[in-house]
Write a protein that holds these residues in place. Structure first.
Motif: not given
Length: 394
Positions: A269-276, A278-280, A316-320
């Motif tokens: 689900l988080f990857q569907s927003f365009g992040v890897s 690893g970032e998730v 957003i992923m950097l400040h979850p």
């Protein structure tokens, strides 16, 4: 006040429970010697034999008089062979619950799931259990969230469970805090659930101190199976989490709350927003609770942050931690405050919104609400939700 009295009455007995240390803490004498033994949860003569699974009309009517809806009252009694033979006893049970601080909503919630308590002896059976739970610091609303506790034997289930965990956790404050977070943990059996869980955690490498902390954080994990615990250890190892990491217990708690398939779905689900991935995973390690929200809640929150705040998903992923905030109760009111201050020229329109929104309620209130409350009264209304956020005017 009542809970405080009960706690003082029983606390010195709790201290007499032997510590479990490395042995599991399952022994010791009953810490509640003065409480009459709860030999049976119910008297068999108190329940009339109902020949079929249809609810008893008089029992349904009584539950409705207690505040349950007709549908909830019928559902609570269907298939339970429950019939209230004495409304005097049922009235005494409700009166006793109120005496211990149960609000009407608490009583309704309790009876919806555990209507059978209406046929127990309120003084001989129910009062000792309420005294015991109050001594642990459990508030009525917490008991109402796990009303089946009132159906468990005091001497055979509740006290032995507390004895065992007192030996593992070590402190009364930790014991009370753990139970207040997950009252249903007291429903776990010592030999069937608690001891196998603790032994599995030890075999997986956790120290007794770490196990104590983990149970305070998430005592509900006592309901997990040893197989699932071992599986979670393996999954955390796969993503690079080691036991010595200070974040490990919080990640363990979050992952243990999910099924394996659910965990993979959250990642996707988080990857569907365009992040890897690893970032998730890095965001999860920083803020493990991001995977515990419902999928629709995650989608709605992320879409707001992307569309209204114009943030990038990487930010957003950097400040979850922002994903742990309630959108309706926290983020939107804070955004409403910021728009009011922008309109009045108190803050710049190019303020870094993410940084402004982060922080505790006290920090945000001090920085943006209390500081401007006299000059701009609308900030208070906005913070209280009386002025709704519409959009940031660029």
């Amino acid at each position: 006040m009542l809970a405080s009295i009960c706690r003082r009455r029983l606390l010195f007995r709790i201290h007499q429970i032997p510590g479990g240390g490395g042995g599991g803490g399952g022994g010791g004498t009953n810490p509640l010697q003065s409480i009459p033994p709860a030999r049976n949860s119910y008297s068999s003569s108190a329940v009339a034999d109902v020949s079929n699974s249809e609810p008893c009309p008089d029992t349904v009517s009584y539950l409705i008089s207690c505040g349950l809806s007709p549908t909830a009252a019928a559902a609570a009694t269907t298939g339970q062979r429950l019939r209230i033979c004495s409304t005097d006893k049922a009235d005494a049970v409700c009166a006793l619950l109120r005496h211990y601080g149960f609000a009407n909503a608490d009583i309704i919630r309790t009876l919806r799931s555990a209507p059978s308590i209406l046929i127990v002896d309120p003084e001989r059976i129910l009062r000792p259990k309420l005294d015991f739970l109050a001594s642990l610091g459990l508030e009525p609303r917490k008991i109402a969230s796990a009303p089946f506790l009132l159906e468990r034997s005091l001497d055979k289930r509740l006290v032995p469970s507390m004895q065992f965990l007192r030996g593992i956790i070590g402190s009364d404050d930790g014991l009370r805090l753990g139970f207040s977070r997950a009252p249903r943990a007291l429903m776990a059996g010592v030999d069937k659930n608690m001891r196998p869980v603790v032994e599995t955690l030890r075999r997986c490498g956790l120290t007794d101190a770490a196990i104590s902390k983990l149970l305070v954080i998430h005592m509900g994990m006592l309901m997990a199976s040893p197989d699932r615990i071992r599986e979670v250890f393996d999954e955390l190892k796969e993503i690079g989490m080691c036991i010595s990491d200070s974040r490990f217990l919080y990640c363990f708690r979050a992952m243990c709350s999910l099924k394996r398939g659910t965990w993979r779905r959250k990642l996707e689900l988080f990857q569907s927003f365009g992040v890897s991935e690893g970032e998730v995973l890095q965001a999860f390690k920083t803020q493990p609770t991001i995977v515990l929200s419902a999928d629709e809640s995650i989608k709605r929150k992320v879409r707001f942050l992307l569309d209204e705040l114009k943030l990038g998903m990487t930010d957003i992923m950097l400040h979850p931690v922002i994903l742990g905030y309630s959108l309706d109760k926290c983020i939107l009111p804070r955004c409403a405050v910021l728009t009011v201050l922008m309109r009045e020229g108190k803050i710049q329109r190019d303020i870094k919104l993410l940084q402004a929104l982060l922080g505790s309620s006290r920090i945000f209130s001090t920085r943006y609400v209390l500081r401007h409350a006299n000059d701009v009264p609308d900030v208070v209304k906005a913070y209280e939700g009386k002025i709704k956020f519409e959009n940031f005017i660029q």
